[in-house]
Motif scaffolding. Sequence first.
Motif, PDB file in Angstrom:
ATOM      1  N   UNK A 241       0.828  -1.203   0.000  1.00 53.16           N
ATOM      2  CA  UNK A 241       0.000   0.000   0.000  1.00 53.16           C
ATOM      3  C   UNK A 241       0.869   1.263   0.000  1.00 53.16           C
ATOM      4  N   UNK A 242       1.931   1.240   0.802  1.00 55.49           N
ATOM      5  CA  UNK A 242       2.810   2.399   0.859  1.00 55.49           C
ATOM      6  C   UNK A 242       3.505   2.685  -0.456  1.00 55.49           C
ATOM      7  N   UNK A 243       3.909   1.633  -1.161  1.00 54.93           N
ATOM      8  CA  UNK A 243       4.623   1.815  -2.424  1.00 54.93           C
ATOM      9  C   UNK A 243       3.783   2.544  -3.470  1.00 54.93           C
ATOM     10  N   UNK A 244       2.467   2.423  -3.376  1.00 55.93           N
ATOM     11  CA  UNK A 244       1.617   3.065  -4.366  1.00 55.93           C
ATOM     12  C   UNK A 244       1.748   4.589  -4.339  1.00 55.93           C
ATOM     13  N   UNK A 245       2.184   5.149  -3.209  1.00 56.46           N
ATOM     14  CA  UNK A 245       2.353   6.608  -3.113  1.00 56.46           C
ATOM     15  C   UNK A 245       3.816   7.015  -2.962  1.00 56.46           C
ATOM     16  N   UNK A 246       4.750   6.088  -3.129  1.00 55.93           N
ATOM     17  CA  UNK A 246       6.164   6.407  -2.931  1.00 55.93           C
ATOM     18  C   UNK A 246       6.633   7.545  -3.826  1.00 55.93           C
ATOM     19  N   UNK A 247       6.336   7.474  -5.112  1.00 56.87           N
ATOM     20  CA  UNK A 247       6.846   8.500  -6.029  1.00 56.87           C
ATOM     21  C   UNK A 247       6.345   9.885  -5.630  1.00 56.87           C
ATOM     22  N   UNK A 248       5.091   9.971  -5.234  1.00 53.69           N
ATOM     23  CA  UNK A 248       4.505  11.238  -4.831  1.00 53.69           C
ATOM     24  C   UNK A 248       5.172  11.768  -3.565  1.00 53.69           C
ATOM     25  N   UNK A 249       5.299  10.914  -2.556  1.00 53.58           N
ATOM     26  CA  UNK A 249       5.917  11.338  -1.295  1.00 53.58           C
ATOM     27  C   UNK A 249       7.389  11.673  -1.490  1.00 53.58           C
ATOM     28  N   UNK A 321      13.130  11.123  16.884  1.00 52.20           N
ATOM     29  CA  UNK A 321      12.980   9.684  16.641  1.00 52.20           C
ATOM     30  C   UNK A 321      14.117   9.200  15.760  1.00 52.20           C
ATOM     31  N   UNK A 322      14.424   7.914  15.881  1.00 55.49           N
ATOM     32  CA  UNK A 322      15.356   7.302  14.957  1.00 55.49           C
ATOM     33  C   UNK A 322      14.600   6.877  13.704  1.00 55.49           C
ATOM     34  N   UNK A 323      15.313   6.358  12.720  1.00 52.48           N
ATOM     35  CA  UNK A 323      14.790   5.992  11.409  1.00 52.48           C
ATOM     36  C   UNK A 323      14.523   7.253  10.589  1.00 52.48           C
ATOM     37  N   UNK A 324      14.048   7.060   9.361  1.00 54.92           N
ATOM     38  CA  UNK A 324      13.835   8.181   8.446  1.00 54.92           C
ATOM     39  C   UNK A 324      12.934   7.734   7.306  1.00 54.92           C
ATOM     40  N   UNK A 325      12.529   8.688   6.471  1.00 55.27           N
ATOM     41  CA  UNK A 325      11.790   8.357   5.261  1.00 55.27           C
ATOM     42  C   UNK A 325      10.291   8.328   5.400  1.00 55.27           C
ATOM     43  N   UNK A 326       9.755   8.667   6.583  1.00 52.77           N
ATOM     44  CA  UNK A 326       8.316   8.664   6.770  1.00 52.77           C
ATOM     45  C   UNK A 326       7.692  10.001   6.413  1.00 52.77           C
ATOM     46  N   UNK A 327       6.375  10.069   6.530  1.00 52.13           N
ATOM     47  CA  UNK A 327       5.668  11.309   6.215  1.00 52.13           C
ATOM     48  C   UNK A 327       5.966  12.399   7.242  1.00 52.13           C
ATOM     49  N   UNK A 328       6.423  12.011   8.433  1.00 56.25           N
ATOM     50  CA  UNK A 328       6.761  12.983   9.461  1.00 56.25           C
ATOM     51  C   UNK A 328       8.226  13.400   9.306  1.00 56.25           C
TER      52      UNK A 328
END
Length: 371
Positions: A241-249, A321-328
């Motif tokens: 589901x997430x991949x469907x909006x990857x290019x946009x994000x 927070x650790x990690x990266x690449x989210x909408x936040x």
Amino acid sequence: MTNASDSRAAKLAHLRSDRLAKGDPIPLPLTMAAIFHAPGDATGFNQYGRFSNPNWDAIEEMLGHLEDAPCRAFPSGMGAISAVFFALLKAGDRILLPSDGYHTTRILADRFLGAFGVTTDVRPTSSFLDGGFDGYRLVFVESPSNPTLDICDITAAADAIHKAGGQLVVDNTTMTPFGQRPLDLGADIVVAADTKAPNGHSDVLFGHVASRDPNVIEAVTEWRENAGGIPGPFEAWLVHRGLETLELRFDRMCSSAEIVAGRLKAHRAVSGIRYPGLADDPSHNLARAQMERFGFLISFDLGSEQKAEDFINGCELIHAATSFGGVHTVAERRLRRGDAVPPGFVRLSIGCEPVEELWAAMEKSLDRIVA
């Protein structure tokens, strides 16, 4: 006129279209099953949840479409890296890792591969080609490196490694296939943590291995099946589901990062900024040559542990927070994770917030720590 990236993005959400019958759900159904109906000779059919699952098939199809290569899914990025190491290496092999890349990869090699007779060397990403690659079975590159964002010439490294008889593995977590295409640049294997931007919502761990070498895919598939390092069907469904909006994000995050990086560089509180999109960044020219975008990660120094913590915790549009690449948008003082960086070093991951609102909140927090 469309480009290759646009074509990949346009087709991504329609890969299942040709197989849909009238009345079938267009979104991918979730298949929560450990066993499947398999009477008689069930070769070629789903039989058991450690061997296959329809949600794995769907996510691997999507990832394979993006990578233009066969893919295998794993329960985390480190699960993908572990599969490559343990499926392909044997006692007596030597591997080369970046000294400034993700520290857990080095821990895996030092503590576990070493116990099985595999020798590990390390080298800085910025001078990775220095010293050659003779004697290495696998060479592992992370470009841009996490968290310092140095870059390695992937094509030059691949050419030299192949001449020396080795294989090149590239960790492409920081860039995704929309930002950089290591297999097209000569790499033999790509690994990535789809926990990050591909899923994009910071609610699942996931990873994948991609390669155009059928022997590699066969080896990591066998490793996954027998070692049991498998993703769950729900996790696969979430990443699908997430991949469907990857290019946009990804487009928004990278575009915002280009704006924010320039403004950070000009702020009196900030020093030592690294972002490949800045014209005076040491890696800028190489980034322009081998990357399709400059990414959404920015690193910089605020001078002290206290100032870094105050900036992060005092910004209303940044999560600590650790990690990266989210909408936040998230940030972290990376010394606490054991990286060889100054106490005030911050890794910033730009999210999907409106950029002017995001910058206003960041500027307010920066101004406060130098007031």
